[in-house]
Design an enzyme around this catalytic site. Structure first.
Site, PDB file in Angstrom:
ATOM      1  N   CYS A 124      39.003 -24.661 -28.609  1.00 34.70           N
ATOM      2  CA  CYS A 124      39.065 -23.286 -28.100  1.00 34.70           C
ATOM      3  C   CYS A 124      40.501 -22.808 -27.883  1.00 34.70           C
ATOM      4  O   CYS A 124      40.742 -21.613 -27.703  1.00 34.70           O
ATOM      5  CB  CYS A 124      38.260 -23.159 -26.814  1.00 34.70           C
ATOM      6  SG  CYS A 124      36.547 -23.638 -27.038  1.00 34.70           S
ATOM      7  N   HIS A 266      40.724 -17.176 -22.871  1.00 34.70           N
ATOM      8  CA  HIS A 266      39.565 -17.708 -23.594  1.00 34.70           C
ATOM      9  C   HIS A 266      38.331 -17.321 -22.783  1.00 34.70           C
ATOM     10  O   HIS A 266      38.291 -17.512 -21.571  1.00 34.70           O
ATOM     11  CB  HIS A 266      39.707 -19.221 -23.717  1.00 34.70           C
ATOM     12  CG  HIS A 266      38.492 -19.882 -24.259  1.00 34.70           C
ATOM     13  ND1 HIS A 266      37.761 -19.351 -25.303  1.00 34.70           N
ATOM     14  CD2 HIS A 266      37.849 -21.025 -23.906  1.00 34.70           C
ATOM     15  CE1 HIS A 266      36.737 -20.136 -25.555  1.00 34.70           C
ATOM     16  NE2 HIS A 266      36.762 -21.158 -24.720  1.00 34.70           N
ATOM     17  N   ASN A 296      30.864 -17.649 -25.464  1.00 30.40           N
ATOM     18  CA  ASN A 296      32.065 -18.420 -25.793  1.00 30.40           C
ATOM     19  C   ASN A 296      32.122 -18.624 -27.308  1.00 30.40           C
ATOM     20  O   ASN A 296      31.309 -19.358 -27.864  1.00 30.40           O
ATOM     21  CB  ASN A 296      31.975 -19.770 -25.060  1.00 30.40           C
ATOM     22  CG  ASN A 296      33.156 -20.684 -25.354  1.00 30.40           C
ATOM     23  OD1 ASN A 296      33.915 -20.450 -26.287  1.00 30.40           O
ATOM     24  ND2 ASN A 296      33.288 -21.737 -24.561  1.00 30.40           N
TER      25      ASN A 296
HETATM   26  C1  LIG Z   1      27.862 -25.178 -17.966  1.00 26.82           C
HETATM   27  C2  LIG Z   1      27.975 -24.371 -16.674  1.00 26.82           C
HETATM   28  C3  LIG Z   1      27.557 -22.933 -16.902  1.00 26.82           C
HETATM   29  C4  LIG Z   1      27.023 -24.986 -15.664  1.00 26.82           C
HETATM   30  O1  LIG Z   1      27.114 -24.289 -14.450  1.00 26.82           O
HETATM   31  P1  LIG Z   1      27.181 -25.097 -13.085  1.00 26.82           P
HETATM   32  O2  LIG Z   1      27.186 -24.096 -12.014  1.00 26.82           O
HETATM   33  O3  LIG Z   1      28.324 -26.055 -13.188  1.00 26.82           O
HETATM   34  O4  LIG Z   1      25.791 -25.821 -13.105  1.00 26.82           O
HETATM   35  P2  LIG Z   1      25.485 -27.386 -13.000  1.00 26.82           P
HETATM   36  O5  LIG Z   1      25.922 -28.084 -14.236  1.00 26.82           O
HETATM   37  O6  LIG Z   1      26.039 -27.838 -11.692  1.00 26.82           O
HETATM   38  O7  LIG Z   1      23.926 -27.354 -12.942  1.00 26.82           O
HETATM   39  C5  LIG Z   1      23.211 -26.824 -11.837  1.00 26.82           C
HETATM   40  C6  LIG Z   1      21.728 -26.942 -12.102  1.00 26.82           C
HETATM   41  O8  LIG Z   1      21.334 -25.985 -13.105  1.00 26.82           O
HETATM   42  C7  LIG Z   1      20.635 -26.661 -14.140  1.00 26.82           C
HETATM   43  N1  LIG Z   1      20.908 -25.981 -15.407  1.00 26.82           N
HETATM   44  C8  LIG Z   1      21.848 -26.274 -16.328  1.00 26.82           C
HETATM   45  N2  LIG Z   1      21.775 -25.411 -17.348  1.00 26.82           N
HETATM   46  C9  LIG Z   1      20.793 -24.551 -17.062  1.00 26.82           C
HETATM   47  C10 LIG Z   1      20.259 -23.432 -17.723  1.00 26.82           C
HETATM   48  N3  LIG Z   1      20.713 -23.011 -18.910  1.00 26.82           N
HETATM   49  N4  LIG Z   1      19.244 -22.771 -17.129  1.00 26.82           N
HETATM   50  C11 LIG Z   1      18.754 -23.160 -15.935  1.00 26.82           C
HETATM   51  N5  LIG Z   1      19.227 -24.212 -15.271  1.00 26.82           N
HETATM   52  C12 LIG Z   1      20.220 -24.903 -15.817  1.00 26.82           C
HETATM   53  C13 LIG Z   1      21.137 -28.069 -14.130  1.00 26.82           C
HETATM   54  O9  LIG Z   1      20.192 -28.927 -14.702  1.00 26.82           O
HETATM   55  C14 LIG Z   1      21.324 -28.319 -12.655  1.00 26.82           C
HETATM   56  O10 LIG Z   1      20.083 -28.639 -12.090  1.00 26.82           O
HETATM   57  P3  LIG Z   1      19.987 -29.769 -10.951  1.00 26.82           P
HETATM   58  O11 LIG Z   1      20.802 -29.225  -9.822  1.00 26.82           O
HETATM   59  O12 LIG Z   1      18.527 -29.817 -10.688  1.00 26.82           O
HETATM   60  O13 LIG Z   1      20.549 -31.001 -11.571  1.00 26.82           O
HETATM   61  C15 LIG Z   1      29.418 -24.420 -16.118  1.00 26.82           C
HETATM   62  O14 LIG Z   1      29.718 -25.703 -15.643  1.00 26.82           O
HETATM   63  C16 LIG Z   1      30.430 -24.013 -17.151  1.00 26.82           C
HETATM   64  O15 LIG Z   1      30.463 -22.901 -17.599  1.00 26.82           O
HETATM   65  N6  LIG Z   1      31.354 -24.936 -17.526  1.00 26.82           N
HETATM   66  C17 LIG Z   1      32.323 -24.679 -18.552  1.00 26.82           C
HETATM   67  C18 LIG Z   1      31.682 -25.003 -19.856  1.00 26.82           C
HETATM   68  C19 LIG Z   1      32.338 -24.415 -21.069  1.00 26.82           C
HETATM   69  O16 LIG Z   1      32.446 -23.229 -21.224  1.00 26.82           O
HETATM   70  N7  LIG Z   1      32.765 -25.275 -22.010  1.00 26.82           N
HETATM   71  C20 LIG Z   1      33.436 -24.908 -23.180  1.00 26.82           C
HETATM   72  C21 LIG Z   1      34.888 -24.840 -22.799  1.00 26.82           C
HETATM   73  S1  LIG Z   1      35.942 -24.452 -24.078  1.00 26.82           S
END
Ligand SMILES: CC(C)(COP(=O)(O)OP(=O)(O)OC[C@H]1O[C@@H](n2cnc3c(N)ncnc32)[C@H](O)[C@@H]1OP(=O)(O)O)[C@@H](O)C(=O)NCCC(=O)NCCS
Length: 339
Positions: A124, A266, A296
């Site tokens: 990215c 980004h 993204n």
């Molecule tokens: C991926 C992302 C959205 C997850 O959000 P978060 O607030 O960190 O959520 P978590 O990973 O802590 O998950 C929280 C809960 O939601 C759940 N969950 C994950 N994806 C889900 C979805 N699409 N829909 C519903 N629930 C979801 C998880 O299973 C977790 O459940 P649990 O608490 O029972 O285990 C976030 O971490 C993020 O955006 N990270 C950056 C990722 C990215 O953009 N990467 C590319 C970079 S170049």
């Protein structure tokens, strides 16, 4: 972590933005569409990421097919012909084919007969790395005009049964033409920072298909060609990288945060940008965001957002613009531009 820092222009030529362009595939995939595919909800996706829809390439539409209209728009904006190009650099995580480079196909399709053409993978952060490569070529006198593209078909790499990743990504392409400028004027690239912490290489990865784990029926059956990610760690990395790059950029260039008219980050997650605004601090309206419409798009996200910001009149002559990228590697990169 240490970074490579480039301060310009010194005695070298200046590299200026001569034009920008972007392209999004026609198909919109909404959160409601995703609700029918995995166990998720529109409310969860909007609240956790800010994403409402993303564009998905049509079957048969490849990375170069997205890149071409973006490239043509950038060339038209720069009032340059393809034959004026000395280099085409394509930042992408997944090209049309493993070999040859996607840039070679684009060179042929554009008719850029004189141009060197190569791909670059810094995930990215790829567009910032490619911009630095193009600008370095221009500053050194190797190129006069360079076409820098970020193009991604993320939908081909995403596991559409994995709700942790599939909700985040979209497809698209953005491009910029860089040109050598001898006198004053033009949107001058003043400085770059590029960095990588390879010890974090496993945070975002596609395991199979390379030399470490070549493609076999077993790797395909086990879904090891899909992108995997540690979302929480990437989230922290993103916030830390953006905040530190912004602060360092200001310190190195003798500017105040408030002097920056616009940041084009980004487009990773609305909450990442919100967290950065609070911590740095900088008002949210100093960031151009299209994450709600595009998701993204990896290496394409910064050039798409930049082109949209230009078309929307968000940049005036002389404004200080900051491009901020981070991604798999883990890589990061920033560029400071006097628009
Ligand atoms: C991926 C992302 C959205 C997850 O959000 P978060 O607030 O960190 O959520 P978590 O990973 O802590 O998950 C929280 C809960 O939601 C759940 N969950 C994950 N994806 C889900 C979805 N699409 N829909 C519903 N629930 C979801 C998880 O299973 C977790 O459940 P649990 O608490 O029972 O285990 C976030 O971490 C993020 O955006 N990270 C950056 C990722 C990215 O953009 N990467 C590319 C970079 S170049």
């Amino acid at each position: 972590m240490a970074s490579a820092v480039f301060q310009g222009p010194g005695r070298m030529k200046r590299a200026v933005f001569a034009g920008t362009g972007s392209y999004l595939p026609a198909r919109r995939m909404t959160n409601a569409d995703l609700e029918r595919m995995v166990d998720t909800s529109d409310a969860w996706i909007v609240q956790r990421t800010g994403i409402r829809e993303r564009r998905i390439a049509a079957p048969g539409e490849a990375t170069s097919d997205l890149a071409l209209p973006a490239a043509r728009a950038a060339l038209a904006d720069a009032s340059l012909a393809a034959e004026d190009l000395d280099a085409i650099i394509v930042a992408t995580m997944l090209g049309d084919r493993l070999v040859p480079a996607t840039a070679a196909r684009i060179q042929a399709d554009l008719g850029a007969r004189r141009a060197a053409a190569f791909d670059l993978n810094a995930a990215c952060t790829g567009f910032i790395y490619a911009l630095a490569a193009g600008a370095a070529g221009i500053k050194s006198g190797l190129f006069r005009n360079a076409l820098v593209i970020g193009s991604e078909c993320n939908s081909r790499m995403v596991d559409w049964t994995d709700r942790n990743t599939c909700i985040l990504f979209g497809d698209g392409a953005g491009a910029a033409v860089l040109a050598a400028a001898d006198g004053a004027g033009g949107s001058d690239i003043l400085a770059f920072e590029l960095g990588c912490d390879g010890a974090k290489a496993d945070l975002i990865a596609v395991e199979a298909g390379g030399t470490r784990l070549p493609t076999t029926p077993e790797t395909a059956a086990a879904g090891r060609h899909f992108l995997t990610m540690n979302g929480r760690e990437v989230f922290k990395f993103a916030v830390n990288s953006i905040c530190r790059m912004l602060t360092d950029l200001c310190a190195r260039n003798g500017i105040a945060l408030n002097d920056i008219a616009l940041c084009v980050p980004h487009q990773v997650n609305y909450r990442v940008i919100e967290a950065c605004c609070e911590r740095v601090p900088l008002p949210l309206d100093r960031f151009y965001l299209n994450i709600d419409r595009c998701g993204n798009t990896s290496a394409a996200s910064i050039p798409i957002a930049l082109d949209e910001a230009v078309r929307a009149g968000r940049l005036a002559r002389g404004d200080l613009l900051c491009l901020l990228g981070f991604g798999a590697g883990m890589t990061w990169g920033s560029a400071l531009v006097r628009w």
